[in-house]
Structure formats: structure tokens, C-alpha cells
Design an enzyme around this catalytic site. Structure first.
Site, short mmCIF file in Angstrom:
data_model
loop_
_atom_site.label_atom_id
_atom_site.label_comp_id
_atom_site.label_asym_id
_atom_site.label_seq_id
_atom_site.Cartn_x
_atom_site.Cartn_y
_atom_site.Cartn_z
N GLU A 23 0.85 -1.20 0.00
CA GLU A 23 0.00 0.00 0.00
C GLU A 23 0.88 1.25 0.00
O GLU A 23 2.10 1.18 0.06
CB GLU A 23 -0.90 0.03 1.25
N ARG A 106 -7.08 0.57 12.89
CA ARG A 106 -5.73 0.95 12.48
C ARG A 106 -5.83 2.05 11.44
O ARG A 106 -6.90 2.29 10.88
CB ARG A 106 -4.95 -0.25 11.92
N ASN A 108 -4.88 3.61 7.70
CA ASN A 108 -4.81 2.86 6.44
C ASN A 108 -4.20 3.60 5.26
O ASN A 108 -3.39 3.03 4.57
CB ASN A 108 -6.21 2.38 6.05
N GLU A 127 -11.92 -5.55 9.39
CA GLU A 127 -12.69 -5.19 8.19
C GLU A 127 -14.16 -5.53 8.32
O GLU A 127 -14.84 -5.79 7.31
CB GLU A 127 -12.08 -5.85 6.95
N ASN A 154 -10.17 4.56 2.32
CA ASN A 154 -8.99 4.68 1.46
C ASN A 154 -8.90 6.10 0.94
O ASN A 154 -9.86 6.86 1.00
CB ASN A 154 -9.01 3.66 0.33
N ASP A 204 -9.74 1.01 -4.17
CA ASP A 204 -8.72 1.09 -3.12
C ASP A 204 -8.09 2.49 -3.18
O ASP A 204 -8.80 3.48 -3.26
CB ASP A 204 -7.70 -0.03 -3.31
#
Length: 298
Positions: A23, A106, A108, A127, A154, A204
Site C-alpha cells: 500500500e 488501524r 490505512n 474489516e 482509502n 482502493d
């Protein structure tokens, strides 16, 4: 209808780092390198396209992003808050926690804006729960800003002029847009219903190019898609990897697209079908990106 650019874009594998959840691709124009992370393996990578050299630092927790900041440091989003990373000494130091974030969440994904602020999101690490939301870090202050009640956030991504910011609700399969200025962010509205276009894939990490078009990785979709400023999909690039996570535009002319990928949801028998899964990929972009502002830490 989207134009398929795969043949002319020449997608290619740069390095196979075996990312479980690659990522955070970010072009560091000052250093002329790409920063990216492997969230699940706690790894911060950088790659130099001029030489092919690369290196990895171990983060103390799951790491969602790393953005160049003042004084040669990077600001990083880890599971339990914001950290600085000193590349010269390979050292992470905790800067602050995010107020009110549940322990099961968390951080991201993130981006900077022209004023040196950082826009970032949180998410439920499992998730499942819609406990994620967006924040802004503004010279040492963190405050909620943007949509909330999201399972997997995202982005965000900011336009070159700093007048638009895009927020992604991955599980909701939609990208939202809001007006942005030096004084803050306005109300978000729907920009693109990606579920209607790609029902079996999930939007994403996004990035904006120099023509104010938005590119997004498509998890489970084996591609990135480019959207016009009106939210219409206009182009696609396909890859030999299924789970495409994040893209940035960089290189000397900002026309090289660097793309991260994941393997955490692949079954053992699927790796042969997707030989570039877990790698840092690249393609030749038909349009340039632009230099992102450095983080103002204080």
C-alpha cells in the site's frame, strides 16, 4: 466506455517484495524515490527507479503510509498512531495517538495537500465494523474531517490546485468528493459508484493527475481505472496481479505510474494465475502527475 491502455502503457514488474498488503505508494520528488509499505508485515520500503536499488525498514506496528516531512523525516501512520521515521538512522519515534480511535482500528491511507496538511483514514482491522473515519493532521493537531462510519477507508487524494479532495469507502464501493480550501473541507458527495461499474471489485487507493482525473486501484479487479472530473470512467490498465491497492505518479517527468499490490486474500493455487502479486509494478502513464507537498510537522 473506458479505453483499455494496457498495450500502450506496458505494465511491468519492478521488484517482487512478497507484500501481503502492499500500500501507500508515494513519489518523493526531492529524493527521486518511491516509498511504499507492506501493512501486514510491518515493512516500510523505498525503491529508486534510476538504479533499481531498494531497501526495507521494520516498523514497530502495522504501517499504513509514510509521507515525506520537514527536516528529512517521514510522517507515518501506524496502527496505534502517528510516528516519525528518520531515514538516516532508520528510527521510528511515536509522535502522537489519534484521539478517540478504538483499539481494534488501524490507520490505512493518507495524502498531503498544498498547505502541508495530512488527510488520513482509519478502519476496523478485522474489516467488519463501520468504525473507520477520516482525519486531518494540521501542524501537530489532529481533528476529524470528512466522512465517518466506514469499514475500510482509502485515500484521501487531493487535486493539484487543492480545491477538491476525494474519499474512498472501499466496502461501500464508492468514491466521494468534497470542496477543499486552506480553511478546511466541505460536505462530501458521491463522485463515482464503482460498484455499478465493477461489481466484483473494490476501489482502493486513489490519486489525482495533472488533468484533474482520478485514478484508483481496484482490489479483486486486476486493474487501475481513471475517472474524469465528472466521475465517468475513461481508461483502464490491467495487470498480472489481482489485488491492486495504490498508485502514484512519479519519475523525472511524473509520467511513471508506480503501483502496489497484495497477496493476503490469494489462495495457494491462485499465485500462478497472478505472477506479479505482491510486487511493486509500473506502467507508462498517458498523463503526468504533480509533486506532492511535504508534511508540515509544526
Amino acid at each position: 466506455m473506458a479505453v483499455n491502455l494496457t498495450s500502450s502503457a506496458r505494465p511491468r514488474q519492478l521488484i517482487d517484495v512478497g507484500s501481503k498488503l502492499g500500500e501507500g505508494a508515494f513519489w518523493d520528488a526531492e529524493r527521486a524515490i518511491v516509498w511504499f509499505v507492506d501493512i501486514k508485515q510491518h515493512r516500510l520500503w523505498h525503491y529508486d527507479p534510476a538504479t533499481g536499488s531498494n531497501a526495507m525498514a521494520e516498523a514497530p506496528e502495522q504501517i499504513g503510509w509514510a509521507l515525506p516531512a520537514d527536516d528529512g523525516l517521514l510522517l507515518c501512520g501506524l496502527k496505534d498512531g502517528l510516528y516519525t521515521f528518520d531515514p538516516a538512522h532508520q528510527r521510528f519515534e511515536k509522535l502522537m495517538e489519534v484521539p478517540g480511535e478504538p483499539a481494534h482500528n488501524r490507520l490505512n491511507d493518507a495524502c498531503t495537500d498544498p498547505w502541508g496538511r495530512v488527510w488520513f483514514g482509519s478502519m476496523d482491522d478485522s474489516e467488519n465494523q463501520a468504525s473507520g473515519r477520516f482525519y486531518v493532521f494540521d501542524r501537530g493537531d489532529i481533528r476529524p474531517a470528512g466522512p465517518s462510519g466506514i469499514s475500510i477507508t482509502n485515500g484521501p487524494a487531493v487535486s493539484a490546485a487543492g480545491d477538491r479532495i476525494y474519499f474512498t469507502d472501499t466496502t461501500g464501493q464508492k468514491i466521494m468528493v468534497a470542496p477543499l480550501s486552506a480553511s478546511g473541507v466541505g460536505e462530501a458527495r458521491l463522485f463515482a459508484d464503482t460498484g455499478a461499474l465493477y461489481p466484483n471489485a473494490f476501489p482502493d487507493g486513489p490519486v489525482v493527475d495533472a488533468e484533474d482525473h482520478v485514478w484508483t486501484g481496484l482490489y479483486l479487479g486486476s486493474r487501475v481505472a481513471r475517472f474524469s472530473p465528472d466521475g465517468d470512467v475513461v481508461a483502464e490498465v490491467e495487470f498480472e496481479a489481482r489485488d491492486i491497492t495504490k498508485m502514484c505518479l512519479g519519475g523525472a517527468d511524473f509520467r511513471t505510474a508506480f503501483v502496489t499490490t497484495a497477496t493476503k486474500n490469494l489462495e495457494e493455487g491462485e499465485f500462478a494465475q497472478f505472477p506479479h502479486a505482491g510486487s511493486l509494478l509500473a506502467f507508462d502513464s498517458p498523463v503526468a502527475g504533480f509533486a506532492q507537498a511535504r508534511v508540515k510537522l509544526g
